[in-house]
Write a protein that holds these residues in place. Structure first.
Motif, PDB file in Angstrom:
ATOM      1  N   LEU A 799       2.648   1.447  12.077  1.00 53.54           N
ATOM      2  CA  LEU A 799       1.838   0.342  11.616  1.00 53.54           C
ATOM      3  C   LEU A 799       2.299  -0.325  10.442  1.00 53.54           C
ATOM      4  O   LEU A 799       3.198   0.628   9.517  1.00 53.54           O
ATOM      5  CB  LEU A 799       0.497   0.908  11.108  1.00 53.54           C
ATOM      6  CG  LEU A 799      -0.423   1.307  12.297  1.00 53.54           C
ATOM      7  CD1 LEU A 799      -1.932   1.746  11.690  1.00 53.54           C
ATOM      8  CD2 LEU A 799      -0.896   0.359  13.260  1.00 53.54           C
ATOM      9  N   TYR A 800       2.250  -1.352  10.492  1.00 58.18           N
ATOM     10  CA  TYR A 800       3.109  -2.067   9.013  1.00 58.18           C
ATOM     11  C   TYR A 800       2.617  -1.673   7.814  1.00 58.18           C
ATOM     12  O   TYR A 800       3.261  -1.367   7.041  1.00 58.18           O
ATOM     13  CB  TYR A 800       2.449  -3.632   9.241  1.00 58.18           C
ATOM     14  CG  TYR A 800       2.828  -4.450   8.102  1.00 58.18           C
ATOM     15  CD1 TYR A 800       4.291  -4.862   7.690  1.00 58.18           C
ATOM     16  CD2 TYR A 800       1.689  -4.919   7.174  1.00 58.18           C
ATOM     17  CE1 TYR A 800       4.379  -5.298   6.498  1.00 58.18           C
ATOM     18  CE2 TYR A 800       1.973  -5.688   5.925  1.00 58.18           C
ATOM     19  CZ  TYR A 800       3.261  -5.923   5.752  1.00 58.18           C
ATOM     20  OH  TYR A 800       3.541  -6.635   4.510  1.00 58.18           O
ATOM     21  N   ARG A 801       1.273  -1.094   7.571  1.00 62.89           N
ATOM     22  CA  ARG A 801       0.943  -0.914   6.403  1.00 62.89           C
ATOM     23  C   ARG A 801       1.451   0.607   5.976  1.00 62.89           C
ATOM     24  O   ARG A 801       1.230   0.974   4.758  1.00 62.89           O
ATOM     25  CB  ARG A 801      -0.521  -0.630   6.383  1.00 62.89           C
ATOM     26  CG  ARG A 801      -1.408   0.141   7.131  1.00 62.89           C
ATOM     27  CD  ARG A 801      -2.718   0.183   6.949  1.00 62.89           C
ATOM     28  NE  ARG A 801      -3.552   1.353   7.634  1.00 62.89           N
ATOM     29  CZ  ARG A 801      -3.997   1.133   8.849  1.00 62.89           C
ATOM     30  NH1 ARG A 801      -3.902  -0.175   9.369  1.00 62.89           N
ATOM     31  NH2 ARG A 801      -4.770   2.081   9.336  1.00 62.89           N
ATOM     32  N   ASN A 802       2.087   1.322   7.075  1.00 60.59           N
ATOM     33  CA  ASN A 802       2.839   2.668   6.679  1.00 60.59           C
ATOM     34  C   ASN A 802       4.050   2.518   6.935  1.00 60.59           C
ATOM     35  O   ASN A 802       4.817   3.568   6.504  1.00 60.59           O
ATOM     36  CB  ASN A 802       1.865   3.584   7.706  1.00 60.59           C
ATOM     37  CG  ASN A 802       0.625   3.864   7.473  1.00 60.59           C
ATOM     38  OD1 ASN A 802       0.202   3.870   6.351  1.00 60.59           O
ATOM     39  ND2 ASN A 802      -0.209   4.102   8.633  1.00 60.59           N
ATOM     40  N   LYS A 803       4.589   1.648   7.316  1.00 60.77           N
ATOM     41  CA  LYS A 803       6.241   1.502   7.444  1.00 60.77           C
ATOM     42  C   LYS A 803       7.136   1.357   6.305  1.00 60.77           C
ATOM     43  O   LYS A 803       6.507   0.971   5.152  1.00 60.77           O
ATOM     44  CB  LYS A 803       6.642   0.588   8.654  1.00 60.77           C
ATOM     45  CG  LYS A 803       6.177   0.658   9.808  1.00 60.77           C
ATOM     46  CD  LYS A 803       6.734  -0.327  10.861  1.00 60.77           C
ATOM     47  CE  LYS A 803       8.189  -0.208  11.182  1.00 60.77           C
ATOM     48  NZ  LYS A 803       8.521  -0.952  12.221  1.00 60.77           N
ATOM     49  N   LYS A 804       8.132   1.947   6.195  1.00 67.09           N
ATOM     50  CA  LYS A 804       8.961   1.897   5.015  1.00 67.09           C
ATOM     51  C   LYS A 804      10.290   1.254   5.240  1.00 67.09           C
ATOM     52  O   LYS A 804      10.770   0.834   6.647  1.00 67.09           O
ATOM     53  CB  LYS A 804       9.415   3.264   4.302  1.00 67.09           C
ATOM     54  CG  LYS A 804       7.866   3.971   3.818  1.00 67.09           C
ATOM     55  CD  LYS A 804       8.150   5.106   3.294  1.00 67.09           C
ATOM     56  CE  LYS A 804       7.033   5.483   2.547  1.00 67.09           C
ATOM     57  NZ  LYS A 804       7.024   6.696   1.562  1.00 67.09           N
ATOM     58  N   ASP A 805      11.018   0.792   4.569  1.00 69.23           N
ATOM     59  CA  ASP A 805      12.323   0.184   4.419  1.00 69.23           C
ATOM     60  C   ASP A 805      13.295   1.264   5.129  1.00 69.23           C
ATOM     61  O   ASP A 805      13.089   2.336   5.448  1.00 69.23           O
ATOM     62  CB  ASP A 805      12.888  -0.533   3.018  1.00 69.23           C
ATOM     63  CG  ASP A 805      13.443   0.442   2.143  1.00 69.23           C
ATOM     64  OD1 ASP A 805      13.033   1.656   2.476  1.00 69.23           O
ATOM     65  OD2 ASP A 805      13.904   0.210   1.046  1.00 69.23           O
ATOM     66  N   ASN A 806      14.567   0.644   5.230  1.00 69.91           N
ATOM     67  CA  ASN A 806      15.850   1.453   5.841  1.00 69.91           C
ATOM     68  C   ASN A 806      16.027   2.784   4.791  1.00 69.91           C
ATOM     69  O   ASN A 806      16.386   3.654   5.469  1.00 69.91           O
ATOM     70  CB  ASN A 806      17.062   0.555   5.833  1.00 69.91           C
ATOM     71  CG  ASN A 806      16.977  -0.317   6.967  1.00 69.91           C
ATOM     72  OD1 ASN A 806      16.041  -0.372   7.743  1.00 69.91           O
ATOM     73  ND2 ASN A 806      17.891  -1.472   6.824  1.00 69.91           N
ATOM     74  N   ALA A 869      17.498  -5.545   7.632  1.00 69.84           N
ATOM     75  CA  ALA A 869      18.411  -6.552   8.173  1.00 69.84           C
ATOM     76  C   ALA A 869      17.745  -7.867   7.765  1.00 69.84           C
ATOM     77  O   ALA A 869      16.671  -8.274   7.659  1.00 69.84           O
ATOM     78  CB  ALA A 869      18.419  -6.523   9.871  1.00 69.84           C
ATOM     79  N   ASN A 870      18.853  -9.004   7.643  1.00 65.38           N
ATOM     80  CA  ASN A 870      18.465 -10.356   7.340  1.00 65.38           C
ATOM     81  C   ASN A 870      17.808 -10.572   6.088  1.00 65.38           C
ATOM     82  O   ASN A 870      16.967 -11.599   5.981  1.00 65.38           O
ATOM     83  CB  ASN A 870      17.819 -10.841   8.479  1.00 65.38           C
ATOM     84  CG  ASN A 870      17.813 -12.468   8.857  1.00 65.38           C
ATOM     85  OD1 ASN A 870      18.851 -13.185   8.220  1.00 65.38           O
ATOM     86  ND2 ASN A 870      16.555 -13.134   9.098  1.00 65.38           N
ATOM     87  N   MET A 871      17.769  -9.701   4.965  1.00 60.28           N
ATOM     88  CA  MET A 871      17.147  -9.935   3.793  1.00 60.28           C
ATOM     89  C   MET A 871      17.667 -10.900   2.798  1.00 60.28           C
ATOM     90  O   MET A 871      16.993 -11.676   2.097  1.00 60.28           O
ATOM     91  CB  MET A 871      16.512  -8.745   3.268  1.00 60.28           C
ATOM     92  CG  MET A 871      17.748  -7.768   2.760  1.00 60.28           C
ATOM     93  SD  MET A 871      17.164  -6.459   1.931  1.00 60.28           S
ATOM     94  CE  MET A 871      16.440  -7.111   0.245  1.00 60.28           C
ATOM     95  N   ILE A 872      19.101 -10.760   2.784  1.00 66.38           N
ATOM     96  CA  ILE A 872      19.906 -11.789   1.817  1.00 66.38           C
ATOM     97  C   ILE A 872      20.031 -13.180   2.432  1.00 66.38           C
ATOM     98  O   ILE A 872      20.716 -13.663   3.129  1.00 66.38           O
ATOM     99  CB  ILE A 872      21.104 -11.286   1.535  1.00 66.38           C
ATOM    100  CG1 ILE A 872      20.882  -9.756   1.024  1.00 66.38           C
ATOM    101  CG2 ILE A 872      21.801 -11.943   0.542  1.00 66.38           C
ATOM    102  CD1 ILE A 872      20.169  -9.722  -0.183  1.00 66.38           C
ATOM    103  N   ARG A 873      18.971 -13.982   2.246  1.00 65.41           N
ATOM    104  CA  ARG A 873      18.833 -15.174   2.738  1.00 65.41           C
ATOM    105  C   ARG A 873      17.818 -16.027   1.987  1.00 65.41           C
ATOM    106  O   ARG A 873      17.282 -15.652   1.190  1.00 65.41           O
ATOM    107  CB  ARG A 873      18.645 -15.483   4.391  1.00 65.41           C
ATOM    108  CG  ARG A 873      16.995 -14.767   4.686  1.00 65.41           C
ATOM    109  CD  ARG A 873      16.989 -14.918   6.131  1.00 65.41           C
ATOM    110  NE  ARG A 873      15.657 -14.276   6.499  1.00 65.41           N
ATOM    111  CZ  ARG A 873      14.345 -14.599   5.965  1.00 65.41           C
ATOM    112  NH1 ARG A 873      14.115 -16.026   5.573  1.00 65.41           N
ATOM    113  NH2 ARG A 873      13.413 -14.046   6.425  1.00 65.41           N
TER     114      ARG A 873
END
Length: 883
Positions: A799-806, A869-873
């Motif tokens: 779930l989005y509320r439980n997910k973490k980054d890389n 991914a795709n965060m530096i933009r």
């Protein structure tokens, strides 16, 4: 619809049919069984040379003739008269379909009359042999009358192959013909003994009276095993759907079953009194009580039989308001009134809406309902429903509780009928003005990007914590918000701090006393099984306290914070602010301070359908009137006693019976989950399938008091249905996960989702939700018209509320904020109310570190897409930012 309507509002025609029919059937079964009784009893007297028994027969035949030929004949004519007025089309169909059967039945009936008159008036002059022959002729012709009528009556319940062939023989020898014939024959024999008591108790000699009574008791008990066996055979010959609908869902059938069973027990137990010696008076009292009980027994059976074929008068062929099943689609498309022969109104207009509604009521409802009458009073049945509630009832009628026929006609006609029904109450609709949020500025906490060593991020794990706020009556969402936080020590390689610090929280002034505004604490013992101190949540936490460190999730957590949207100064604001401080344990030094919104809503628009108005100052919450109306409906439909329990001061949690992951309830085995029950039921009734349906229960309405859906997605026009599906789709996905329970099948069968049910992927509520990456594939811009519906997360960890980054360290929610409030958020209670932390740390309302602002945590610019991914933009939707 092809015949005039007999306009009876207090006693509807169906009630009159029932009154006459029960008396006639009671007597007519005696007429059949009594004939067998006379013949065999007379035969017994001749074979045994028993003069006393013969004299008993002589007395009984006079009583028998008066009761069956006079009273039975009159009520028989009365039935034809009343059904011709009540349901002329069905009556005409029965006559034309079985014209030769009726002719034969009348031949048998004439033979009955002639033979009985001969038997009575020539009783003394005929030889024993001839008298017995006449008695046999009467018994045989009476039973043959039953044989013919039984075939026609059972046809109405189980027409069988006749629906396809329209063959006389298929209609007559239908699936319940034989079991019905055996059952009714057993009834006839039982009633022969029952009415035999009447003559027996007036025998003056005690010994003979006792002998005759014991003889009659045998007639009562001998057919009992045949009654039981053939009754079960009869029951299981009825179509499965009819059994389910009318013996499990229709509470009126339950009443008839209770009368039938209770009368059976009393009938057979009370008859035992007649076996033993007793005074004449006691015997006579017992007999007349038995006759009354026998009448109730017959009424119970006939009502069960009538209810068993609901919503039809001829099962599968003609609905109870005399509308052909084959005409349903045409009438829904072209309009009912346009095709009805006996109405002056052909088209509904604004001017004639009320009159048209009355016409529709007469043509579609009056066959079963009255207006302030003795049975199925439409005013009482719709008590507590608003105009929208009546519309919803008509829209959902016959779908789940399909003992009622569906409303037949177009949408305009449905609204006209609803207008007429609501007018019967004389109540005016609750008019609520559009709520205008009171904007409040928020002081953004300071942050010095050069000097400050720490970044403190905190959030509510739900984008909106909903609370039922009707605790005096029931609850399914109690106060208890969950907060999370992480503390980051800034540096080229930032460090997440988990030891040596405490995270303190405190609600803004005015929200400290939720128990002043809610009954939850008063009824917590009944609702949650324990007495909870005022202004404290289930976990023991209050509106001021300290986070705990969750070693599994590696975040600070504070659960069960009992915040409500009601402020002590009378202001309603569903976005109270909490101040958060990170404190060094050893020194008490404040390392960093921030604020965040704890969204909490009590906006459930149950009153839109169930009447009443919002509880708290007319702004929000479920009022007493609304809650009582809801419990009445639940009790009526499910046989519960929730209202009675609440009135005794013992309200219940809905999840006591219905499993629900969000409140950690396992429910009762065999019950659908709470979400499946709520969505499945209402999807069958609510006439809308888009966001309007969502807004009735969820606090998303743009004109409501919460306006929960407030993030960048909402600003770009993305609504509930693009992620969660339209109402029928959403409900279907949850119902499919209920492992085929009986109720889930009932709730599913009339749903019409745009996505085929066979193509909908089942999911478990609160556990499997749409994934952000369904649309943002590879974290890229979504394609045109893409939808997240029907592709679910695997489990809770996804779930989005439980997910973490890389890195597996930073929760996505920490940088992007709560569901339905992702940065930038557009809160009408204050433009920066949901954007406090991004403005505090980077002076923009966009996600933390967006626009290449990596130095928020790293102190220096970073080049790689380190966290995802795709965060530096550059941020894509700057034009939509709050101004």
């Amino acid at each position: 619809m092809n015949y005039p309507v007999w306009e009876l509002y207090y006693f509807n025609s169906g009630t009159l049919v029932a009154i006459i029919a029960v008396f006639h059937v009671f007597i007519s079964h005696f007429a059949v069984g009594g004939g067998i009784f006379l013949w065999l009893t007379d035969l017994k007297s001749v074979r045994e040379g028993n003069i006393s028994l013969r004299q008993y027969v002589r007395k009984h035949v006079w009583f028998f003739l008066l009761l069956t030929m006079v009273f039975g004949g009159v009520t028989g004519v009365g039935i034809w008269f009343i059904i011709a007025l009540s349901s002329p089309w069905a009556t005409s169909l029965l006559i034309h379909t079985f014209v030769f059967a009726w002719a034969i039945e009348w031949v048998f009936f004439i033979v009955e009359i002639v033979s009985l008159l001969i038997y009575h008036y020539k009783f003394e002059t005929l030889s024993d042999k001839n008298r017995l022959r006449i008695a046999f002729i009467y018994a045989a012709s009476a039973w043959l009358s039953l044989f013919v009528i039984n075939g026609i009556i059972t046809f109405m319940l189980t027409p069988g192959q006749w629906l396809r062939t329209h063959s006389f023989w298929d209609g007559f020898f239908n699936p319940t013909n034989l079991p019905g014939l055996v059952f009714r024959t057993a009834i006839c024999i039982m009633f022969a003994g029952l009415f035999g008591f009447v003559t027996a108790v007036f025998e003056k000699e005690d010994k003979l009276r006792q002998e005759f009574l014991r003889y009659c008791v045998k007639w009562l008990y001998i057919p009992l095993p045949f009654l039981i066996i053939s009754g079960l055979w009869y029951f299981y010959s009825i179509p499965e759907n009819a059994r389910l609908t009318n013996f499990m869902l229709n509470k009126q059938t339950a009443n008839a079953v209770n009368v039938f069973i209770t009368a059976s027990v009393i009938l057979y137990l009370l008859s035992l009194i007649l076996v033993f010696r007793a005074s004449k008076l006691l015997h006579r009292i017992a007999v007349f009580i038995l006759l009354l009980v026998g009448l109730l027994w017959m009424a119970g059976f006939e009502y069960m039989r009538e209810y068993a074929r609901k919503p039809y008068v001829i099962y599968g062929y003609m609905y109870s308001p005399s509308i052909m099943v084959a005409d349903e689609k045409k009438l829904n498309k072209e309009g009912f009134l346009k095709n009805a022969k006996w109405t002056t109104i052909r088209e509904v207009t604004e001017e004639n809406k009320l009159i048209a509604g009355r016409e529709l009521f007469n043509l579609q409802c009056l066959s079963c309902h009255t207006i302030k009458g003795v049975k199925n009073d439409i005013v009482e049945k719709t008590k507590g429903l608003t105009y929208l509630g009546v519309i919803s009832q008509l829209y959902g009628q016959g779908k789940i509780l399909d003992y009622m026929p569906k409303f037949i006609g177009n949408e305009t006609e449905m609204k006209a009928l609803a207008t007429f029904i609501v007018s019967l109450h004389g109540d005016k609709e609750t008019k609520l003005t559009e709520f205008k949020p009171k904007k409040e500025d928020i002081a953004i906490p300071p942050f010095d990007s050069q000097k400050d060593e720490y970044v403190l991020l905190a959030w509510s794990s739900l984008g909106e914590k909903c609370v039922t706020d009707s605790d005096k009556w029931f609850s399914f969402l109690y106060p208890g918000s969950s907060f999370q936080a992480i503390l980051i020590k800034r540096g080229k390689k930032p460090e997440i701090i988990s030891e040596g610090v405490e995270i303190h929280y405190e609600v803004q002034k005015g929200y400290e006393n939720p128990s002043m505004h809610s009954d939850f604490w008063k009824y917590s013992q009944s609702l949650k099984g324990k007495k909870i101190p005022e202004n404290v949540g289930l976990t023991g936490k209050a509106l001021k306290g300290v986070f705990e460190y969750d070693k599994d999730k590696k975040i600070f957590s504070a659960e069960g914070i009992p915040v409500l949207p009601y402020r002590d100064d009378g202001v309603f604001n569903p976005y109270p602010i909490f101040e958060i401080k990170a404190v060094e344990k050893a020194t008490g030094k404040i390392l960093q301070t921030t604020k965040f919104v704890a969204p909490v809503s009590t906006e459930l628009k149950c009153f839109e359908c169930h009447g009443g108005k919002p509880r708290w100052r007319g702004i929000s919450g479920i009022s007493d009137e609304t809650a009582i109306n809801i419990l009445r409906v639940h009790d009526r439909n499910n046989g519960t006693k929730l209202l009675e329990s609440a009135l005794k001061g013992k309200p219940q949690m809905c999840q006591k019976c219905h499993e629900d992951f969000i409140v950690k309830s396992e429910g009762v085995k065999g019950h659908n989950s709470f979400s499946a029950s709520m969505h499945g039921w209402h999807a069958n009734y609510i006439p809308w399938k888009d966001e309007r349906a969502c807004n009735l229960c969820h606090p998303n309405d743009a004109k409501g008091n919460t306006r929960c859906n407030r993030d960048i997605h909402a600003k770009l026009g993305i609504g509930c249905t693009q992620c969660h599906g339209k109402l029928d789709e959403h409900a279907s996905s949850i119902l499919l996960s209920q492992q085929g329970t009986r109720t889930s099948k009932l709730l599913l069968r009339n749903l019409k989702p745009e996505t085929l049910i066979s193509e909908i992927t089942q999911r478990k509520s609160w556990i499997q939700q749409p994934d952000c990456l369904n649309c943002h594939v590879g974290f890229q811009k979504p394609k045109e018209n893409v939808k997240a519906f029907n592709k679910w997360t695997i489990d809770v960890s996804e779930l989005y509320r439980n997910k973490k980054d890389n890195t597996g360290k930073i929760p996505c929610i920490a940088c992007h904020s709560s569901p339905h409030a992702t940065y930038p958020s557009f809160n009408e209670y204050g433009k920066n109310r949901d954007n406090i932390q991004p403005i505090q740390y980077q002076r923009t309302p966009m996600p933390i570190s967006s626009e290449m602002k990596c130095e928020v945590c790293h102190r220096v610019k970073m080049q790689g897409n380190y966290h995802h991914a795709n965060m530096i933009r550059a941020f894509r939707n700057k034009k939509a930012l709050p101004q």
